[in-house]
Motif scaffolding. Sequence first.
Motif, PDB file in Angstrom:
ATOM      1  N   ASP A  37       0.790  -1.045   0.379  1.00  0.00           N
ATOM      2  CA  ASP A  37       0.092  -0.399   0.207  1.00  0.00           C
ATOM      3  C   ASP A  37       0.933   1.181   0.207  1.00  0.00           C
ATOM      4  O   ASP A  37       0.564   2.479  -0.099  1.00  0.00           O
ATOM      5  N   GLU A  38       2.300   1.158   0.091  1.00  0.00           N
ATOM      6  CA  GLU A  38       2.835   2.023  -0.538  1.00  0.00           C
ATOM      7  C   GLU A  38       3.487   2.450  -1.108  1.00  0.00           C
ATOM      8  O   GLU A  38       4.351   3.680  -1.506  1.00  0.00           O
ATOM      9  N   ALA A  39       3.510   1.641  -2.575  1.00  0.00           N
ATOM     10  CA  ALA A  39       3.934   1.631  -4.083  1.00  0.00           C
ATOM     11  C   ALA A  39       3.547   3.142  -4.318  1.00  0.00           C
ATOM     12  O   ALA A  39       2.411   3.752  -4.806  1.00  0.00           O
ATOM     13  N   LEU A  40       4.375   3.652  -5.231  1.00  0.00           N
ATOM     14  CA  LEU A  40       4.540   4.463  -5.603  1.00  0.00           C
ATOM     15  C   LEU A  40       5.670   4.696  -6.690  1.00  0.00           C
ATOM     16  O   LEU A  40       6.639   4.901  -7.077  1.00  0.00           O
ATOM     17  N   ALA A  71      -5.802  12.949  -3.582  1.00  0.00           N
ATOM     18  CA  ALA A  71      -7.161  13.597  -4.036  1.00  0.00           C
ATOM     19  C   ALA A  71      -6.642  14.603  -3.558  1.00  0.00           C
ATOM     20  O   ALA A  71      -7.304  15.721  -4.404  1.00  0.00           O
ATOM     21  N   GLY A  72      -6.154  14.867  -2.275  1.00  0.00           N
ATOM     22  CA  GLY A  72      -6.427  16.404  -2.007  1.00  0.00           C
ATOM     23  C   GLY A  72      -5.038  17.069  -2.963  1.00  0.00           C
ATOM     24  O   GLY A  72      -5.651  18.608  -2.393  1.00  0.00           O
ATOM     25  N   VAL A  73      -4.618  17.178  -4.005  1.00  0.00           N
ATOM     26  CA  VAL A  73      -3.407  18.065  -3.529  1.00  0.00           C
ATOM     27  C   VAL A  73      -3.919  17.803  -5.577  1.00  0.00           C
ATOM     28  O   VAL A  73      -3.234  19.103  -5.913  1.00  0.00           O
ATOM     29  N   ALA A  74      -4.647  17.200  -6.177  1.00  0.00           N
ATOM     30  CA  ALA A  74      -4.185  17.698  -7.689  1.00  0.00           C
ATOM     31  C   ALA A  74      -5.317  18.266  -7.402  1.00  0.00           C
ATOM     32  O   ALA A  74      -6.198  18.671  -7.342  1.00  0.00           O
ATOM     33  N   LEU A 110       3.487  12.764  -7.658  1.00  0.00           N
ATOM     34  CA  LEU A 110       4.566  11.665  -7.632  1.00  0.00           C
ATOM     35  C   LEU A 110       6.362  12.765  -8.278  1.00  0.00           C
ATOM     36  O   LEU A 110       7.389  11.414  -7.479  1.00  0.00           O
ATOM     37  N   ALA A 111       6.453  13.626  -8.148  1.00  0.00           N
ATOM     38  CA  ALA A 111       7.953  14.287  -7.821  1.00  0.00           C
ATOM     39  C   ALA A 111       8.333  14.278  -6.472  1.00  0.00           C
ATOM     40  O   ALA A 111       9.542  13.612  -7.071  1.00  0.00           O
ATOM     41  N   GLU A 112       7.488  15.749  -5.818  1.00  0.00           N
ATOM     42  CA  GLU A 112       7.614  15.152  -4.715  1.00  0.00           C
ATOM     43  C   GLU A 112       7.862  14.102  -3.865  1.00  0.00           C
ATOM     44  O   GLU A 112       9.109  14.143  -2.963  1.00  0.00           O
ATOM     45  N   HIS A 113       7.809  13.144  -3.966  1.00  0.00           N
ATOM     46  CA  HIS A 113       7.301  11.822  -3.379  1.00  0.00           C
ATOM     47  C   HIS A 113       8.253  10.468  -3.896  1.00  0.00           C
ATOM     48  O   HIS A 113       8.195   9.540  -3.776  1.00  0.00           O
ATOM     49  N   GLY A 114       9.287  10.926  -4.981  1.00  0.00           N
ATOM     50  CA  GLY A 114      10.359  10.240  -5.508  1.00  0.00           C
ATOM     51  C   GLY A 114       9.104   9.074  -6.025  1.00  0.00           C
ATOM     52  O   GLY A 114      10.006   7.735  -5.622  1.00  0.00           O
ATOM     53  N   ALA A 115       8.029   9.270  -6.809  1.00  0.00           N
ATOM     54  CA  ALA A 115       7.723   8.084  -8.008  1.00  0.00           C
ATOM     55  C   ALA A 115       8.669   6.839  -8.676  1.00  0.00           C
ATOM     56  O   ALA A 115       9.841   7.403  -8.839  1.00  0.00           O
ATOM     57  N   THR A 116       9.330   5.559  -8.004  1.00  0.00           N
ATOM     58  CA  THR A 116      10.007   4.713  -9.294  1.00  0.00           C
ATOM     59  C   THR A 116       9.426   5.248 -10.725  1.00  0.00           C
ATOM     60  O   THR A 116       8.547   4.899 -11.064  1.00  0.00           O
TER      61      THR A 116
END
Length: 189
Positions: free
Chosen positions: A122-125, A149-152, A162-168
Amino acid sequence: MTQGLLLAAGAGSRMGRPKALVRDADGASWLQHAVEVLRDGGCDGVTVVLGAEADEAVRLLDGLGVDVVVAHDWDEGMSASLRSGLESLMGSDAEAAVVSLVDLPDLTAAVVRRVLSEREGDEALARASYHGRPGHPVVLGRAHWQRVAGVATGDAGARDYLAEHGATLVECGDLASGADVDTRTSAVG
């Protein structure tokens, strides 16, 4: 459980009609193709977010066994569809959502499988990239849904998050172009 989340709500103003209603030159429905790609790529179920001309688009989904959500604020941009879709999944058993777009006609199940292979509960990004350029599909673990949902906003969807949280980034340029189609040059109405 992994749920496909297909965003198909926009009016497709540059296309001349909602992309959920577009067919390719061979007559194949983009909407039906996108559902099949998510399912064949490893999603346990698919939720389709509709908006513009939803009554007509929903007919294309008959018999496909998908969940349909209508984003009534679809005209606010892709983020409205993303918010509606994620909110609809909050009460499900899904651990992750694979977010894709209806206007990616060369997307394949192999791309979805590759991006899903990077899933970590559930932490997947993670997101597909095409020759280093970030694209779709995007895997969002449940732990991110509420915050996304809160920031989109607007048509950026979850891009900044995705950029701020380091999506793979998962390179998929050998499997598809990743290009979304916005005009009628490669599609028919």
